[in-house]
Scaffold this motif. Structure first.
Motif, mmCIF file in Angstrom:
data_model
loop_
_atom_site.group_PDB
_atom_site.id
_atom_site.type_symbol
_atom_site.label_atom_id
_atom_site.label_comp_id
_atom_site.label_asym_id
_atom_site.label_seq_id
_atom_site.Cartn_x
_atom_site.Cartn_y
_atom_site.Cartn_z
ATOM 1 N N GLY A 491 0.838 -1.202 0.000
ATOM 2 C CA GLY A 491 0.000 0.000 0.000
ATOM 3 C C GLY A 491 0.861 1.235 0.000
ATOM 4 N N LYS A 492 0.263 2.318 -0.411
ATOM 5 C CA LYS A 492 0.971 3.599 -0.386
ATOM 6 C C LYS A 492 0.178 4.610 0.432
ATOM 7 C CE LYS A 492 3.468 3.269 -4.808
ATOM 8 N NZ LYS A 492 4.782 2.997 -4.185
ATOM 9 N N ARG A 493 0.921 5.296 1.284
ATOM 10 C CA ARG A 493 0.226 6.277 2.128
ATOM 11 C C ARG A 493 -0.137 7.530 1.354
ATOM 12 N NH1 ARG A 493 0.244 4.983 7.373
ATOM 13 N NH2 ARG A 493 1.927 3.627 8.110
ATOM 14 N N GLU A 494 -1.239 8.130 1.754
ATOM 15 C CA GLU A 494 -1.576 9.483 1.319
ATOM 16 C C GLU A 494 -0.433 10.387 1.766
ATOM 17 O OE1 GLU A 494 -4.476 11.302 -0.172
ATOM 18 O OE2 GLU A 494 -2.810 12.725 -0.039
ATOM 19 N N THR A 495 0.031 11.242 0.877
ATOM 20 C CA THR A 495 1.176 12.088 1.234
ATOM 21 C C THR A 495 0.785 13.532 1.506
ATOM 22 O OG1 THR A 495 1.624 12.500 -1.094
ATOM 23 C CG2 THR A 495 2.819 10.673 -0.031
ATOM 24 N N ASP A 496 -0.469 13.875 1.242
ATOM 25 C CA ASP A 496 -0.908 15.233 1.598
ATOM 26 C C ASP A 496 -1.155 15.301 3.100
ATOM 27 O OD1 ASP A 496 -0.739 16.018 -0.984
ATOM 28 O OD2 ASP A 496 -2.905 16.076 -1.358
ATOM 29 N N THR A 497 -1.011 16.497 3.621
ATOM 30 C CA THR A 497 -1.318 16.716 5.037
ATOM 31 C C THR A 497 -2.600 17.539 5.138
ATOM 32 O OG1 THR A 497 0.143 18.633 4.962
ATOM 33 C CG2 THR A 497 1.058 16.587 5.835
ATOM 34 N N MET A 498 -3.064 17.727 6.349
ATOM 35 C CA MET A 498 -4.349 18.413 6.524
ATOM 36 C C MET A 498 -4.169 19.917 6.715
ATOM 37 S SD MET A 498 -6.567 15.967 9.001
ATOM 38 C CE MET A 498 -5.623 14.550 9.512
ATOM 39 N N ASP A 499 -5.127 20.635 6.175
ATOM 40 C CA ASP A 499 -5.240 22.076 6.425
ATOM 41 C C ASP A 499 -5.129 22.331 7.930
ATOM 42 O OD1 ASP A 499 -5.965 24.733 6.509
ATOM 43 O OD2 ASP A 499 -7.995 24.422 5.718
ATOM 44 N N THR A 500 -4.323 23.305 8.317
ATOM 45 C CA THR A 500 -4.161 23.548 9.753
ATOM 46 C C THR A 500 -5.443 24.056 10.404
ATOM 47 O OG1 THR A 500 -3.328 25.768 9.307
ATOM 48 C CG2 THR A 500 -1.698 24.026 9.593
ATOM 49 N N PHE A 501 -6.367 24.536 9.589
ATOM 50 C CA PHE A 501 -7.642 24.951 10.179
ATOM 51 C C PHE A 501 -8.404 23.767 10.761
ATOM 52 C CE2 PHE A 501 -7.016 28.920 7.827
ATOM 53 C CZ PHE A 501 -7.381 29.819 8.809
ATOM 54 N N MET A 502 -8.065 22.577 10.282
ATOM 55 C CA MET A 502 -8.661 21.380 10.869
ATOM 56 C C MET A 502 -8.148 21.209 12.308
ATOM 57 S SD MET A 502 -9.509 17.775 9.878
ATOM 58 C CE MET A 502 -9.773 16.564 11.164
ATOM 59 N N CYS A 503 -6.826 21.417 12.492
ATOM 60 C CA CYS A 503 -6.244 21.271 13.838
ATOM 61 C C CYS A 503 -6.859 22.267 14.815
ATOM 62 C CB CYS A 503 -4.744 21.510 13.794
ATOM 63 S SG CYS A 503 -3.871 20.560 12.538
ATOM 64 N N SER A 504 -7.163 23.459 14.302
ATOM 65 C CA SER A 504 -7.644 24.507 15.199
ATOM 66 C C SER A 504 -9.165 24.479 15.348
ATOM 67 C CB SER A 504 -7.192 25.886 14.694
ATOM 68 O OG SER A 504 -7.669 26.116 13.393
ATOM 69 N N SER A 505 -9.809 23.525 14.691
ATOM 70 C CA SER A 505 -11.268 23.459 14.795
ATOM 71 C C SER A 505 -11.740 22.728 16.042
ATOM 72 C CB SER A 505 -11.848 22.754 13.564
ATOM 73 O OG SER A 505 -11.683 23.576 12.434
#
Length: 827
Positions: A491-505
């Motif tokens: 398998g291959k991992r998703e390499t994008d990361t999440m918008d930091t607004f997700m962390c601050s939500s």
RNA sequence: GCGGGCGUGGCGGAACGGCAGACGCGCUGGACUUAGGAUCCAGUGGGGUAACUCCCGUGGAGGUUCAAGUCCUCUCGCCCGCACCA
């Protein structure tokens, strides 16, 4: 007590002692009423700026005030620690890892906040870049995924070439990147989205619950959600099986349609033009439009260009053939990506039709005027009666909207529809310093969520940060290559990361149980503390962070992870800090550094100035002289107390009774000030007027100090000084603590109850009232405070000056306003 | 274009429809000082007057009211958000 106010010693001493004694630590539960006071956590850029100082000073006054009022107050702080600057710093300076850079900055800013004397419970500190935190960011992503609220799709998305990543719609401002202002381009990419549109209606409707929010912010969110009511109408393509479905807010004008326009990117376009003579030209046009930035494409100055596809569609109600065009101004993202052209009743369509010679057909007649298509100079967009509309003729157009939609429903060619401007939230980012999206791609199984037991998906530390336009994680084979959790194959991992607004939500939930390892939080604790009673931050987050947080809260509520429907009961949006009338910025070179101010005057002065110079929601003009004034005031307080400290130690705290003269007046001022400060803080957050009241009280105390010692009541002096310190404590916590101790008190001033005022003490025997004649002030009288209106009337008419001024006039009316004035109306 | 906010001394800003300019800055004068850019006291919207709570003043014009910075109508200026939204 030292004769001089040496703020460095005082502030250092108390900061150390507070920390040692843990006086700002807060227990998880209490019998006292809870109060959750929260300021927006900062991005750890390296140093505090004045905007932070303002934000956190405001919050600290609220937290300290509520604590003294007996509330069990949660006042935490943390770090919005993922994000681009760390990565850019790593690229720019080389050698330094984003994690290291971020942690250094956090250490520095934490120290600065401690120097400001803000009353945080540092045991609850969180940093979104910590695996113990983003573990749960990823976990929450999975919950959304399982609910069908996270999905991946290929779409034309906003791309910032400077930041080398995609952006959410909310992060595009004036067609440019919100961070760096670079014009945003469109790119066709497969990206992860959150289905915030599924919550559009609730996000809109539940604003009713937000009584404690500024109207302005609610309106901005309302506009952003952009609800409109209308209809979807199906126009069959002539000679084909396909249908063009159009969204309109004006179904009443469907009889006036003389052309149809699709967005160039509309999926049907290919099919419509295939094999036609226009094909090559249209393809060229589409390519050109696609390459435009949003700025160029949507600017009002951009000329509206339409091209015929050579195809026709059929008006479902008239059966007429209507030419189908494509045009640059039609946006694929809004509605159904096409517009029905009704030149007579839409100004934009009108202009377009005049340019390309499409007929103007009037189907709504306003009362009193006859619209003539040939002579019309503008579209008529108002109300009227339907004409040229078959059986709907004569109907008021408002009713026509419903009647026509119902008719279309019957025919199976249309339906009522509510449309929103809001789009789904794009959360993928092609950058390193963020929480990895916990998904694994498998040739056999597709996109497979990482099992919860395998969280967190750790960010690898050994990565190169080349700004290549794709995530640095993609070049890290150890990270990418893994095993499919479903089938055990490669398998291959998703390499994008999440918008930091997700962390601050969701960070404000984490504060309630910051080290919880069994879940994102302990539900009992979240249910105890939430919602946040007072949230404080900049208005620049009116849409972004605040809308996302509201969305998250509703999802979490549906998941039964929390019990509150809205995250923030009351919101205070503080104004900017200006210098010379403009926002402080490096490029303008007008930045005043908090470090310098604290070094020169101390934290108490810095805090006091920023709270005194303007009400919190308004912009604040920085003034070095104003700071000087606040420093002077604190020294004045010090000098007031220093010579009295030893004396006061021996004065027992006893209520003063039977006071007269200056003693009684001093006590009156003290109690009046308690009342005024209490009300200014609690009712309206007007810290500036609260501080000014305290200043007035100090001025009064200076006067009082001057009277002979034998005439002074020690009890009054003690009560006044104690009250002064208590009232000032939330604003200037160090100096008040020091004087509190020096005047013989046990225990921290910040653990004392907020002073209460005695209504009796505030009563004045005599007051000055104003005598007006025809609304102009003509005399002032000292009268008993409880004078009745009748007596006021009598009293005023006996006044020689009044008698003289009205002697040859006729009294029409006398209006006594008890406690204030008497107005005599004469002719 | 639509939506929202704001216009008050030299400056930041105060004023439940009821004394416009609290408080602070700055400025002026005085006191204390070898000196002070420390501190204390007094004054400080504009104009007039020998003096007097005499007149004028809250961006501008009207209006409501016994009384308007405050409420209503129109208007000018600045700031912010959204903007070809079908």
């Amino acid at each position: 007590m030292n004769d001089n106010y040496v703020f460095k010693d005082v502030e250092g001493k108390w900061q150390a002692r507070w920390e040692k004694e843990g006086i700002y630590e807060v227990s998880d539960f209490s019998d006292r009423p809870k109060y959750y006071c929260l300021e927006m956590f900062p991005y750890p850029s390296g140093k505090l700026h004045m905007g932070h100082v303002r934000n956190y000073s405001i919050g600290d006054v609220v937290a300290r005030f509520k604590t003294m009022q007996g509330f069990h107050v949660l006042h935490p702080m943390g770090w919005d620690a993922f994000g681009l600057p760390a990565e850019n710093a790593a690229i720019k300076h080389g050698g330094i890892h984003p994690a290291e850079w971020t942690i250094d900055n956090i250490d520095n800013m934490r120290a600065q906040l401690k120097q400001m004397g803000i009353s945080y419970d540092w045991n609850r500190e969180v940093a979104t870049c910590h695996p113990g935190y983003y573990h749960w960011t990823q976990w929450l992503f999975l919950q959304l995924l399982h609910r069908g609220l996270a999905y991946k799709k290929k779409a034309a998305v906003n791309w910032c070439p400077e930041c080398a990543t995609v952006l959410a719609n909310e992060q595009v401002k004036d067609g440019g990147c919100e961070r760096c202002k670079t014009p945003v381009e469109k790119r066709e990419l497969a990206q992860w989205f959150f289905k915030i549109t599924a919550y559009a209606e609730r996000l809109l409707k539940d604003m009713e619950l937000l009584e404690g929010w500024p109207e302005k912010v609610k309106i901005m969110q309302e506009n952003w959600i952009g609800r409109s009511e209308g209809a979807e109408i199906d126009f069959k393509v002539d000679g084909m099986d396909d249908t063009i479905t159009v969204y309109t807010t004006r179904p009443d004008t469907v009889f006036g349609v003389t052309y149809m326009v699709l967005a160039p990117e509309h999926p049907l376009v290919e099919k419509l033009i295939a094999g036609k003579s226009e094909e090559a030209e249209i393809r060229k046009f589409i390519r050109k439009v696609r390459n435009l930035t949003d700025i160029d494409r949507t600017s009002a100055e951009t000329e509206k260009i339409g091209l015929s596809t050579g195809a026709f569609c059929i008006n479902p109600l008239t059966g007429e053939k209507v030419p189908v065009l494509i045009a640059n101004y039609v946006l694929l993202e809004y509605g159904t990506g096409c517009v029905m052209g009704v030149p007579a009743h839409d100004q934009r369509d009108f202009e377009f039709a005049r340019k390309y010679n499409f007929p103007v057909r009037v189907v709504i007649q306003p009362a009193g005027v006859k619209l003539e298509p040939s002579t019309m100079e503008a579209a008529y967009e108002g109300e009227g009666v339907m004409v040229n509309s078959g059986k709907f003729d004569g109907l008021p157009n408002k009713e026509g909207m419903k009647a026509i939609t119902r008719e279309l429903e019957k025919l199976g060619k249309g339906r009522f529809r509510v449309n929103y401007r809001l789009r789904d939230w794009l959360i993928s980012r092609q950058r390193y310093w963020g929480a990895p999206i916990p998904v694994i791609y498998c040739d056999k199984c597709g996109a497979v969520p990482v099992p919860e037991s395998e969280l967190p998906v750790l960010l690898p530390m050994d990565v190169e940060f080349k700004p290549t336009g794709r995530s640095p994680l993609a070049d890290c084979p150890d990270f990418v290559n893994t095993v499919c959790p479903a089938c055990g194959g490669p398998g291959k991992r998703e390499t994008d990361t999440m918008d930091t607004f997700m962390c601050s939500s969701w960070y404000y939930y984490r504060y309630t149980s910051p080290r919880e390892t069994g879940g994102p939080w302990d539900k009992a604790k979240v249910d105890y503390w939430l919602p946040v009673d007072q949230y404080i931050g900049g208005v620049e987050h009116a849409i972004l962070h605040l809308l996302y947080s509201r969305f998250f809260t509703k999802v979490l509520y549906d998941l039964n992870l929390i019990s509150n429907q809205e995250p923030f009961t009351n919101l205070l949006t503080q104004g900017m800090v200006l210098k010379d009338g403009v926002k402080m910025s490096k490029s303008r070179g007008n930045v005043v550094s908090p470090e310098d101010i604290v070094a020169r005057y101390g934290a108490d002065t810095a805090r006091l100035f920023i709270l005194f110079a303007a009400p919190p929601e308004r912009d604040l003009e920085w003034s070095n002289q104003g700071v000087e004034g606040c420093f002077r005031f604190l020294r004045r307080v010090w000098r007031l107390a220093a010579p009295l400290a030893d004396f006061l130690k021996g004065v027992p705290l006893a209520p003063a009774a039977n006071l007269v003269g200056a003693n009684r007046e001093m006590r009156r001022i003290t109690h009046y000030t308690i009342k005024k400060v209490t009300e200014d803080i609690s009712n309206r957050f007007n810290f500036n007027t609260a501080v000014s009241a305290i200043m007035e009280m100090v001025n009064a105390l200076y006067q009082y100090k001057e009277i002979p010692e034998t005439d002074r009541s020690p009890a009054v002096l003690r009560e006044s000084l104690d009250s002064l310190l208590l009232l000032l404590a939330p604003f200037a916590p160090h100096i008040t603590e020091e004087i509190w101790e020096a005047t013989g008190h046990e225990g921290s001033i910040h653990k004392q109850p907020w002073p209460a005022y005695d209504p009796e003490a505030i009563q004045e025997d005599e007051i000055t009232i104003v005598v007006q004649i025809n609304g102009k002030v003509r005399e002032r009288l000292l009268v008993p405070a409880d004078l009745t209106p009748e007596k006021m009337r009598e009293r005023v008419l006996q006044e020689p000056r009044v008698i003289r001024l009205i002697q040859d006039k006729k009294i029409i009316k006398i209006i006594p306003v008890p406690g204030k004035l008497v107005n005599i109306v004469v002719k």
